[in-house]
Scaffold this active site. Structure first.
Site, short mmCIF file in Angstrom:
data_model
loop_
_atom_site.label_atom_id
_atom_site.label_comp_id
_atom_site.label_asym_id
_atom_site.label_seq_id
_atom_site.Cartn_x
_atom_site.Cartn_y
_atom_site.Cartn_z
N GLU A 29 24.02 49.04 147.90
CA GLU A 29 24.86 47.72 147.95
C GLU A 29 25.11 47.11 146.84
O GLU A 29 24.14 47.00 146.02
CB GLU A 29 23.88 46.95 148.89
CG GLU A 29 23.74 47.48 150.50
CD GLU A 29 22.35 47.24 151.20
OE1 GLU A 29 21.70 46.42 150.65
OE2 GLU A 29 22.13 47.59 152.13
N GLU A 60 21.60 50.22 155.47
CA GLU A 60 20.48 51.01 154.78
C GLU A 60 20.29 52.62 155.29
O GLU A 60 20.00 53.47 154.50
CB GLU A 60 18.88 50.26 154.86
CG GLU A 60 19.23 49.13 153.82
CD GLU A 60 19.97 47.80 154.31
OE1 GLU A 60 20.34 48.02 155.50
OE2 GLU A 60 20.21 47.00 153.48
N ASP A 85 11.97 46.04 150.89
CA ASP A 85 11.75 45.34 152.18
C ASP A 85 12.70 46.05 153.28
O ASP A 85 12.48 46.06 154.40
CB ASP A 85 11.98 43.80 152.18
CG ASP A 85 11.13 43.11 151.01
OD1 ASP A 85 10.31 42.42 151.32
OD2 ASP A 85 11.43 43.34 149.72
N PHE A 86 13.95 46.22 152.39
CA PHE A 86 15.13 46.60 153.42
C PHE A 86 14.85 48.25 153.59
O PHE A 86 15.47 48.81 154.66
CB PHE A 86 16.56 46.60 152.70
CG PHE A 86 16.74 45.22 152.16
CD1 PHE A 86 15.86 44.32 152.66
CD2 PHE A 86 17.81 44.93 151.38
CE1 PHE A 86 16.25 42.66 152.40
CE2 PHE A 86 18.16 43.48 151.19
CZ PHE A 86 17.38 42.55 151.50
N HIS A 129 11.65 39.78 150.98
CA HIS A 129 12.34 40.11 149.76
C HIS A 129 11.29 40.30 148.67
O HIS A 129 11.68 40.08 147.56
CB HIS A 129 13.51 39.08 149.20
CG HIS A 129 14.87 38.93 150.20
ND1 HIS A 129 14.78 38.37 151.21
CD2 HIS A 129 16.04 39.69 149.94
CE1 HIS A 129 16.03 38.60 151.86
NE2 HIS A 129 16.57 39.34 151.04
#
Lengths: 323, 328
Positions: A29, A60, A85-86, A129
Site C-alpha cells: 500500500e 492485505e 496491525d493490518f 496502529h
C-alpha cells in the site's frame, strides 16, 4: 563508515538485492509513487519503475496471498503492510498458506518472501496502529522473524532475509525510522539467528530487540552509577534464536531481564523466559523478569501511551529488584 | 469450436480416471484403510477435466479441499495420490498433507487447500509472477460457490482484474457450501454476475457438459495469454457425495440427487462418442479396464509403501532448519 537512518538502511538492503537479482520486487500500500507511509521506499519507484515497485489496492489478504503465489512460481517478493496491525487481515495467507505450504506439500515447494511489517507504539497512533505482535509470528512454525534495531542491522538482516528460501517476517520499529547510526561502507549480510552483544557486563543480562535496545542501554548507563554492570543482548533475529549467546550470558551474570514492547500476557518475552528457565534454571540466582507493555490496547493520549509502554526507568526498577 | 477426437478421448479418460479413483477411495475409506477428511468430487468431473484440457502442462492451477479431480486432470499420478491418502512415505507430500493438501509443483499444481477461498489470492499471485516474468502461461483457480462469499474472492478478482493478470477463475457451483444451499448463502443464482463488479467477462456454463467447460476455458485462456486479463467462469454442477465422507446429507431435498445423477457427465460423453464414432463400445470398455488396472496399481503401491519414519515429522518446515524431535 557513514551515517544512515534506520529507514534508509531498510531501503538500502532492498535496493542492493533489487540491483543484484531481477526476481526481487516490492509491492504494498502506497509503496510506489507515495514512497511508503513512512518514506522507506522513497525513490525506489523512480529508480526501478512500476513493475518492481508496485502500489496495490488496500487489500492485505491479496498482498500477502499474491506474494505467496508469486514466490511459489519462483520470484522473491517483498510485500509491505503499512502497519503490523493490518496483518490480521492477511493472517490466513501468512499462517495457513505461507508458513505451511512447504511442509504440507512434503518439502516440494519453497516460498522466498520478506514481509515488511512496521511495528510498535510511541507515535500517538492508538490501538490499531501501534501493536507489537511478534509473539504471533514466532509462534508459527514455518516463519522466520527478524527485528533490526539500527541501520547497519537493518541492511544486513534485509540482505539475508531476501536471499532466504523461507518466508521471513521483517519487523520494523516505526519510532526508529529517523534514527541515524553509523554504517560500514559495505555492509555484509547478517546471518539469521546471530545476536549482537551491544554492551558487555557481568552482573545482569538484558535480552531485548528493536526499540527497547535503546531503553536498555540507557538503563545500563543509569545502573552503572549504582555499580551494577549490565550486559545488553540485541537478538536481531527472533526465530531462529541465538540461544547460545543467551545461555552464555546467563551463565556469566546469573540474572536476566527481558525487555519488549509487547503486551506482557502471552508475549514472546514470555517464551524467552521459558526457554531460559528450561535450560538455565540452576544458573539463575534471581527470578527471570519481563519488562513489557501493560496488558491493555495502546491508548491515544500521550500520557496514557507513555504509561502503558515500557521505558528505561521500568528497566532500571526491574533490575534493582533483583539485587 | 471443433474439438478433435484425440482431445475428446483424452477428456473421457480423465473423467473416468477421476471417477474410478474416487469410487475406490470411497470404499477404502469406508473399510477404514485410512482416516482423515476425504472430500469427493464424484459428479463434478467434467469441470476439472474441461478446464485442465484447456491448459498447457506449464500452466498452473490452485485447487481446493475437494481437489482429487483437479490434480488428476492436471496430470497427477494416481500412485502418489493414493499413497498420500494412506499417509505413506511415497505419497505426494510424504504423508504430511493427506487428501486435502496434494501438490505437484512439477505439473504446475500449486496445491489443494484446506481453507475455503485461499486459492483466489494465491492464483492471483502466481499470475502476477507469470506477468512479471513475461511468459504466456496462465493460472486456473478452482473454487466453490460458497467461497465467493469470502473476502478473498473480492480481493483476488479485484487485484487480478486491475493488473490484468492471466488468471482463469473457475467457480464450481455445486449448489452447497457444506450443508447450506446456495439460496441460503447468497442472494444471487448466477455467480458469473459477480464479474460485473470487476469489469471482466463472466459466463455461466453447464458444468456437467465437458465440451461447454472446455470451450469457455479455451476462450478465457486465450484472453489471458494475450494479456487481456482474467475471466470468471461459473460451472453449474452437483456433488453426489456429502461434503465429506461420513456426512449424512440431511440437507438435500428428496429427489435432488437422483435428478442430477441423470445428468452424469460420463455417460453423456460416452453417448456422444458412440453416436459420433469417436470410440466404439469395445474401445470404451478396454479403456475402462485399463483405468481399473491403474487404480488397482495405485492401491497396491499405496498399501505396499511404508509409513514415513517419525523422524521426518520435523523435516520440511524450513529449507534449512530442522528442529529437535522427541526422544522416544
Amino acid at each position: 563508515m557513514r551515517e544512515l537512518t534506520y529507514g534508509q538502511g531498510i531501503k538500502e538492503g532492498m535496493r542492493i538485492k533489487m540491483l543484484e537479482n531481477p526476481d526481487v520486487f516490492i509491492f504494498g500500500e502506497d509503496v510506489g509513487l507515495f514512497g511508503g507511509c513512512f518514506g522507506v521506499t522513497a525513490g525506489l519507484f523512480e529508480e526501478f519503475g512500476e513493475k518492481r515497485v508496485r502500489d496495490t489496492p488496500i487489500s492485505e489478504g491479496a498482498i500477502i496471498g499474491a506474494a505467496v503465489g508469486a514466490a511459489a512460481v519462483g520470484l522473491r517478493p517483498i510485500p509491505e503492510l503499512m502497519f503490523v496491525d493490518f496483518a490480521t487481515v492477511g493472517m490466513d495467507q501468512l499462517v495457513n498458506q505461507a508458513a505451511k505450504m512447504r511442509y504440507m506439500f512434503g518439502g516440494k515447494l519453497k516460498l522466498p518472501m520478506v514481509v515488511r511489517l512496521p511495528s510498535g507504539g510511541g507515535v500517538a497512533a492508538a490501538a490499531q496502529h501501534s501493536q507489537s505482535l511478534e509473539a504471533w509470528f514466532t509462534h508459527v512454525p514455518g516463519l522466520k522473524v527478524v527485528y533490526p534495531s539500527n541501520a547497519q542491522d537493518a541492511i544486513g538482516l534485509m540482505l539475508t532475509a531476501i536471499d532466504d528460501d523461507n518466508p521471513v517476517i521483517y519487523l520494523e520499529n516505526k519510532t526508529l525510522y529517523a534514527v541515524a547510526g553509523q554504517v560500514e561502507d559495505e555492509v555484509k549480510p547478517i546471518p539469521l539467528g546471530k545476536a549482537n552483544i551491544k554492551r558487555e557486563g557481568s552482573d545482569v543480562t538484558i535480552i531485548t530487540y528493536g526499540k527497547q535496545v535503546y531503553d536498555s542501554l540507557k538503563a545500563a548507563e543509569i545502573l552503572e552509577k549504582d555499580g551494577i554492570d549490565v550486559e545488553v543482548i540485541d537478538l536481531r533475529s527472533l526465530y531462529p534464536l541465538d540461544t547460545e549467546a543467551i545461555f552464555e550470558s546467563v551463565k556469566k551474570t546469573h540474572k536476566v531481564v527481558i525487555v519488549s514492547e509487547e503486551a506482557k500476557r502471552g508475549s514472546y518475552a514470555g517464551e524467552l523466559a521459558a526457554i531460559i528457565a528450561d535450560e538455565c534454571f540452576y544458573e539463575c540466582d534471581a527470578p527471570i523478569k519481563r519488562v513489557c507493555a501493560l496488558n491493555t490496547p495502546i491508548p491515544f493520549s500521550g500520557n496514557l501511551e507513555a504509561y502503558v509502554l515500557p521505558n528505561a526507568d521500568d528497566v532500571v526498577q526491574a533490575i534493582k529488584s533483583l539485587f | 469450436m471443433k474439438i478433435s477426437n484425440e482431445t475428446i478421448i483424452e477428456m473421457y479418460e480423465k473423467m473416468v480416471k477421476i471417477r474410478k479413483f474416487e469410487n475406490r477411495a470411497l470404499n477404502l475409506f469406508a473399510e477404514g484403510q485410512f482416516g482423515g477428511f476425504v472430500h469427493l468430487y464424484i459428479g463434478e468431473e467434467a469441470v476439472a477435466t474441461g478446464v485442465c484440457e484447456g491448459l498447457r502442462e506449464d500452466d498452473f492451477i490452485t485447487s481446493t479441499h475437494r481437489g482429487h479431480g483437479h490434480i488428476i486432470a492436471k496430470g497427477g499420478d494416481l500412485k502418489y495420490m493414493m499413497a498420500e491418502l494412506y499417509g505413506k512415505d511415497t505419497g505426494y507430500c510424504k504423508g504430511k498433507g493427506g487428501s486435502m493438501h496434494i501438490a505437484d509443483a512439477t505439473k504446475g499444481i500449486l496445491g489443494a487447500n484446506g481453507i475455503v477461498g485461499a486459492g483466489h489470492n494465491i492464483a492471483t499471485g502466481a499470475a502476477l509472477g507469470i506477468q512479471y516474468k513475461g511468459t504466456d502461461q496462465v493460472c486456473a483457480c478452482f473454487f466453490g460457490d460458497a467461497s465467493t462469499n469470502q473476502s478473498t474472492f473480492h480481493e483476488g478478482l479485484n487485484l487480478a482484474s486491475t493488473w490484468k493478470l492471466p488468471v482463469v477463475f473457475v467457480c464450481e457451483n455445486n449448489g452447497y457450501g457444506i450443508s447450506v444451499s446456495q439460496a441460503r448463502h447468497q442472494n444471487i443464482t448466477d455467480i458469473s454476475q459477480r464479474a460485473v463488479s470487476y469489469n471482466i467477462p463472466g459466463i455461466t456454463v453447464d458444468g456437467n457438459d465437458v465440451f461447454a467447460v472446455y470451450e469457455a476455458v479455451s476462450e478465457a485462456v486465450a484472453r489471458a495469454r494475450k494479456g487481456q486479463g482474467p475471466t470468471l467462469i461459473e460451472c453449474k454442477t452437483y456433488r453426489w457425495r456429502g461434503h465429506f465422507e461420513g456426512d449424512p446429507t440431511v440437507y438435500r431435498p428428496e429427489g435432488e440427487l437422483e435428478q442430477w445423477k441423470k445428468k452424469d457427465p460420463i455417460p453423456r460423453l460416452e453417448k456422444y462418442m458412440l453416436e459420433n464414432q469417436v470410440m466404439t463400445q469395445d474401445e470404451i470398455d478396454k479403456l475402462n479396464a485399463k483405468i481399473d488396472a491403474l487404480v488397482e496399481e495405485a492401491v497396491d503401491f499405496a498399501q505396499a509403501s511404508k509409513f514415513p519414519d517419525v523422524s521426518s515429522a520435523v523435516e520440511d518446515v524450513y529449507t534449512d532448519i530442522v528442529e529437535e524431535g522427541r526422544s522416544r
